[in-house]
Design a protein around this motif. Sequence first.
Motif, PDB file in Angstrom:
ATOM      1  N   THR A  45       0.824  -1.209   0.000  1.00 30.95           N
ATOM      2  CA  THR A  45       0.000   0.000   0.000  1.00 30.95           C
ATOM      3  C   THR A  45       0.860   1.262   0.000  1.00 30.95           C
ATOM      4  O   THR A  45       0.464   2.293  -0.532  1.00 30.95           O
ATOM      5  N   GLY A  46       2.061   1.173   0.572  1.00 36.68           N
ATOM      6  CA  GLY A  46       2.940   2.335   0.599  1.00 36.68           C
ATOM      7  C   GLY A  46       3.327   2.802  -0.787  1.00 36.68           C
ATOM      8  O   GLY A  46       3.440   4.006  -1.043  1.00 36.68           O
ATOM      9  N   LEU A  47       3.514   1.862  -1.696  1.00 37.56           N
ATOM     10  CA  LEU A  47       3.881   2.235  -3.060  1.00 37.56           C
ATOM     11  C   LEU A  47       2.749   2.977  -3.750  1.00 37.56           C
ATOM     12  O   LEU A  47       2.982   3.942  -4.501  1.00 37.56           O
ATOM     13  N   ILE A  48       1.505   2.540  -3.504  1.00 35.71           N
ATOM     14  CA  ILE A  48       0.358   3.223  -4.108  1.00 35.71           C
ATOM     15  C   ILE A  48       0.179   4.598  -3.485  1.00 35.71           C
ATOM     16  O   ILE A  48      -0.065   5.587  -4.195  1.00 35.71           O
ATOM     17  N   LEU A  49       0.340   4.682  -2.175  1.00 36.13           N
ATOM     18  CA  LEU A  49       0.257   5.987  -1.532  1.00 36.13           C
ATOM     19  C   LEU A  49       1.309   6.931  -2.102  1.00 36.13           C
ATOM     20  O   LEU A  49       1.019   8.101  -2.388  1.00 36.13           O
ATOM     21  N   GLY A  50       2.521   6.430  -2.280  1.00 41.66           N
ATOM     22  CA  GLY A  50       3.579   7.268  -2.839  1.00 41.66           C
ATOM     23  C   GLY A  50       3.232   7.785  -4.223  1.00 41.66           C
ATOM     24  O   GLY A  50       3.492   8.954  -4.543  1.00 41.66           O
ATOM     25  N   GLN A  51       2.644   6.943  -5.058  1.00 42.85           N
ATOM     26  CA  GLN A  51       2.252   7.369  -6.400  1.00 42.85           C
ATOM     27  C   GLN A  51       1.134   8.406  -6.348  1.00 42.85           C
ATOM     28  O   GLN A  51       1.133   9.366  -7.127  1.00 42.85           O
ATOM     29  N   LEU A  52       0.183   8.222  -5.452  1.00 42.68           N
ATOM     30  CA  LEU A  52      -0.900   9.192  -5.323  1.00 42.68           C
ATOM     31  C   LEU A  52      -0.380  10.538  -4.814  1.00 42.68           C
ATOM     32  O   LEU A  52      -0.800  11.606  -5.298  1.00 42.68           O
ATOM     33  N   GLN A  53       0.530  10.502  -3.866  1.00 42.98           N
ATOM     34  CA  GLN A  53       1.099  11.756  -3.365  1.00 42.98           C
ATOM     35  C   GLN A  53       1.936  12.433  -4.441  1.00 42.98           C
ATOM     36  O   GLN A  53       1.924  13.665  -4.556  1.00 42.98           O
TER      37      GLN A  53
END
Length: 327
Positions: free
Chosen positions: A293-301
Motif C-alpha cells: 500500500t505504501g507504493l500506491i500511496l507514494g504514487q498518489l502523493q
Amino acid sequence: MSQLRDIISGAGAIDSAAADVISSAVGGSPTFWKTRQEKYEEALARAVASVSDDDANVWFDHIPAPDAKPKGRVNAGNRSSELEKRLAFFGVSTLGSWHARYGRDRRETRFRTSFAYTSHEGATSMWLRQGEVEASLRETREWNPDRLRERLNEIRSLSRISKPTRFLKLLTALLAEAGVALVVVRAPSGCRASGASRLIAPDKAMVLVSFRYRKDDHFWFTLFHELGHLLLHGATPFVDDEETNQKDDPCEREANDFAQSMIVPENRIAELESLRPDEDTIRRFAVSLGVSTGLILGQLQHRGLVPHGKLEKLRRTWTWDQIEAAA
C-alpha cells in the motif's frame, strides 16, 4: 571475509596467511601473491610521491576515506600516510583517475545532482566505493539483462513483505541469479544519494541503495529506478539523488517511467488517478496489483491526489536497527 574486505579496500595487506588462502582459492603460489603485494606497495609509494600540493589539497579538502583525517588534521608528518589511505581505498593512482570513475564528469558517470564540484561529492564517492567493495565480495551469476527481466514480477511482489529481514534476503538472491549484486550501505555524512547502478566487472552489475528516508515506497522506487538504468541504458554508471530535479535528462525520465510502471502498469494508471483517497480503497487497489500500500500511496502523493503527511499508516517506515540487521 573481513581480511579479504580489508585487502580489497586497501586497509589490509596480503600477508603469509592470506597468500596461502588466496593461492588455494584462485591459484598462483603464495610467493607470487606476496610478491604482488610488494610491487603494489612500491607502486602506491610512487603514486603518493608524485601527488602535487594542489592535488593533495583537493584530496584532503573534498575526498574522505575510512579512518582518514580531515584537512585540518593533516600535516607534514602524516601527509604521505593520509594520501596513501585515499589512493589505496579508491584503487587509483591519480586525482584524474579518481575523477574519471567517481567524479561528476558526465562522460563517465551521470549524477542527478549539480554539475558543479561540491563538498558532498567526496562523501558520495566514498559511499560508492564502499558499495563496490561489498559487491565484489558477493557471489552472483554472470550479468544477464534477459534473466533480470524474467524476474521482475517476482522482485516486484516482494514489496508486499513488511520486514527487511525477510524481503532483502529473497531480493538479493533473485538479483544475484541475474548477475546483479545488491548492496546496502548507509550514506555517510554529506552524501545525499539514494541509489546507484553500474557494472563493477564485465560479468557483474551492482545496485547500491542507501535506504534514504527509510520508507518502503522510497526504497522500492529507488530499486526499480536503478534496475531501469541497468536494463535501459546499457549498465552505464548512474548515481541518483532524489533531492535534485533533472526533468531534462532523458535517461532519468526513462528510469522514472520504468519504476512507475513497475508499481502501476500503464493500463491501470487511469484507475489509480480515479481512486477515492481513503485507506480501504487504496488497500484494495494495492492488493489487486500485488504491491504494498505504501507504493500506491507514494504514487498518489506524487501526483498530488493525496496530500503529503496524510494516510501515513499505509506507508512502512523502518528503523536503522531493522535495516542493518537485514543488510
